[in-house]
Design an enzyme around this catalytic site. Structure first.
Site, short mmCIF file in Angstrom:
data_model
loop_
_atom_site.label_atom_id
_atom_site.label_comp_id
_atom_site.label_asym_id
_atom_site.label_seq_id
_atom_site.Cartn_x
_atom_site.Cartn_y
_atom_site.Cartn_z
N ARG A 86 -73.55 -0.20 -3.15
CA ARG A 86 -74.53 0.68 -3.36
C ARG A 86 -75.20 1.01 -4.74
NH1 ARG A 86 -71.13 3.75 0.48
NH2 ARG A 86 -70.13 5.07 -1.28
N LYS A 106 -86.11 16.91 -3.26
CA LYS A 106 -86.70 16.89 -2.01
C LYS A 106 -85.76 17.50 -1.08
CE LYS A 106 -86.15 13.34 0.94
NZ LYS A 106 -85.94 12.00 1.61
N GLU A 130 -90.85 18.21 2.39
CA GLU A 130 -91.25 17.22 3.38
C GLU A 130 -90.92 17.79 4.96
OE1 GLU A 130 -88.65 13.80 2.94
OE2 GLU A 130 -89.71 12.66 4.24
N LYS A 139 -94.76 15.92 0.83
CA LYS A 139 -94.48 14.80 1.38
C LYS A 139 -94.56 14.91 2.81
CE LYS A 139 -91.15 11.04 1.55
NZ LYS A 139 -90.05 10.43 0.60
P1 13P Z 1 -89.35 6.41 4.73
O1 13P Z 1 -90.48 6.04 3.90
O2 13P Z 1 -88.14 5.11 4.96
O3 13P Z 1 -89.68 7.33 5.90
O4 13P Z 1 -88.32 7.40 3.75
C1 13P Z 1 -88.97 8.33 3.15
C2 13P Z 1 -88.08 9.50 2.80
O5 13P Z 1 -87.87 9.90 1.83
C3 13P Z 1 -87.49 10.21 4.00
O6 13P Z 1 -87.03 11.19 3.81
#
Ligand code: 13P
Length: 340
Positions: A46, A136, A177, A219
Site C-alpha cells: 500500500r 473528507k 460528500e 463533493k
Molecule cells: P470514486 O471517484 O472512486 O467514486 O472515489 C471518490 C471518493 O473519494 C469516494 O469517497
C-alpha cells in the site's frame, strides 16, 4: 479558527484547471482494488503504491490536493520523506478522510449512516499537526424500493454538518460528500430527485448548524442513470441534469464543487465534467474533480505491483490528470485519449 486560512485553502482546492486526487481508500477498499491486479494488500505494498501516486513528477500542474487515509498520512516515501511533506514540497495540499465508514442504519434495512464523530475534535487536532489542510466525510445514499428514507437523508446530513463544524473549528476545510450511489436500476429522473433532496437537506442542515458555507467544499455525485437501468442517459443529458440540480440546490457562496466518479469509466467521468464546463462557462462555482477510481484505474493496472512499471503507471496517471484538468475548462476532446 482563522477565516483567512480556510478561505485560502478552499479557493486553492478548486483553483482554475486543478482538481483533487482521492487516494483515501480504507484498508478493506484498497484490498478490493489490489485484488483486481492480484497484489497482496500488505502495508508495504500500500505504501509503495501511494508513493508512486504522491511523487508523480508533474502532477502538481493539475492536482491541488490529495485525500489520504489515516495509515497513509503516517507513511513516508521510499527515501524517508513523510508523504504529507512530499506533497507540500510540490505545492499539493494534504487532505484526510476522517469518517470511519458507512454502517447499517438502525431500523432501516438497506440504508447506511456514516460514523466517526466520537473523538473527532481530537483526531482533527492531530491531523492538523500532521499537515492536513482539508478533510473528507462520505455519506452514502442508496436508491431502491422505498429508499432512501427521509430519515436516512436527515441522519447523514446531520452527521456531515457536525463533522463540518468541527473541521472549521480546527482550521481544516470540510469537504462534505453525500454520494447518491449509481449501482441500481433507477432512471436519471429518479437520481435527480434523490440528489435534489439530499443536497437541499444537506445545505439546510449545514446552515442550521452555522457551518460557514463559504469555507466548505461540496463533493457530490453526478446526476446519472443507475448502472442497471436499461436506458442510459447520454453525456449531454448527464451534464444538463447535473448542472440544473446543482443550480437549484447549492448556494452560490460555496467556493467550489468537485465530483466523485462513483463507478463511471475514467473516460466518461472526464467527458461529463468537460461537457458541464464547456456548456456552462458562467456558473457561480468552479466545477472540478475529486476522482478516485476514474483517475487511478489505468495507473493501478499498469503498475500491477511491479516496481519496473512505476514510470509507465505514473505516466498513465498524469494523462488522466491532464485530461480532467482540461475538462475543468471545457477544453478536453476524446481525441486526446487516442494520442495517449
Ligand atoms: P470514486 O471517484 O472512486 O467514486 O472515489 C471518490 C471518493 O473519494 C469516494 O469517497
Amino acid at each position: 479558527m482563522s477565516a483567512a486560512e480556510l478561505e485560502a485553502t478552499a479557493k486553492a482546492m478548486v483553483a482554475k484547471g486543478k482538481g483533487i486526487l482521492a487516494i483515501d481508500e480504507s484498508t478493506p477498499t484498497i484490498k478490493k482494488r489490489f485484488d483486481t491486479i492480484s497484489v497482496e494488500s500488505t502495508e508495504e505494498n500500500r505504501r509503495a503504491y501511494r508513493d508512486l501516486l504522491i511523487t508523480n513528477p508533474g502532477g502538481n500542474e493539475y492536482i491541488s490536493g490529495m485525500i489520504l487515509f489515516d495509515e497513509t498520512i503516517r507513511q513516508s516515501t521510499s527515501n524517508g520523506t513523510p508523504f504529507s511533506k512530499a506533497l507540500v514540497v510540490q505545492g499539493i495540499m494534504p487532505g484526510i478522510k476522517v469518517d470511519t465508514g458507512a454502517k447499517e442504519f438502525a431500523l432501516h434495512p438497506g440504508e447506511k449512516v456514516t460514523e466517526g464523530l466520537d473523538g473527532l475534535r481530537d483526531r482533527l487536532t492531530e491531523y492538523k499537526a500532521l499537515g492536513a489542510k482539508f478533510a473528507k466525510w462520505r455519506a452514502v445514499i442508496t436508491i431502491g424500493d422505498n429508499i432512501p428514507s427521509q430519515a436516512c437523508i436527515d441522519a447523514n446530513a446531520h452527521a456531515l454538518s457536525r463533522y463540518a463544524g468541527l473541521c472549521q473549528e480546527a482550521g481544516i476545510v470540510p469537504m462534505v460528500e453525500p454520494e447518491v450511489l449509481m449501482d441500481a436500476d433507477n432512471t436519471i429522473e429518479r437520481c435527480y430527485e434523490v440528489t435534489e433532496n439530499t443536497l437541499s437537506t444537506l445545505f439546510n442542515t449545514l446552515k442550521s448548524q452555522d457551518v460557514a458555507i463559504e469555507h466548505t467544499i461540496l463533493k457530490t455525485n453526478m446526476v446519472v442513470s443507475g448502472k442497471q437501468c436499461s436506458v442510459q442517459a447520454n453525456v449531454e443529458q448527464v451534464a444538463e441534469q447535473t448542472v440544473k440540480c446543482l443550480l437549484a440546490n447549492v448556494p452560490a457562496e460555496l467556493p467550489g464543487i468537485v465530483f466523485l466518479s462513483g463507478g463511471q469509466s475514467a473516460e466518461l467521468a472526464t467527458a461529463h465534467l468537460n461537457e458541464m464546463n464547456a456548456k456552462n462557462p458562467d456558473l457561480p462555482w468552479p466545477l472540478s474533480f475529486s476522482y478516485g477510481r476514474a483517475l487511478q484505474e489505468p495507473c493501478l493496472k499498469t503498475w500491477s505491483g511491479d516496481s519496473a512499471n512505476v514510470g509507465a503507471a505514473q505516466a498513465a496517471l498524469l494523462h488522466r490528470e491532464k485530461c480532467n484538468s482540461l475538462a475543468c475548462n471545457g477544453e478536453y476532446t476524446t481525441d486526446m485519449e487516442n494520442a495517449a
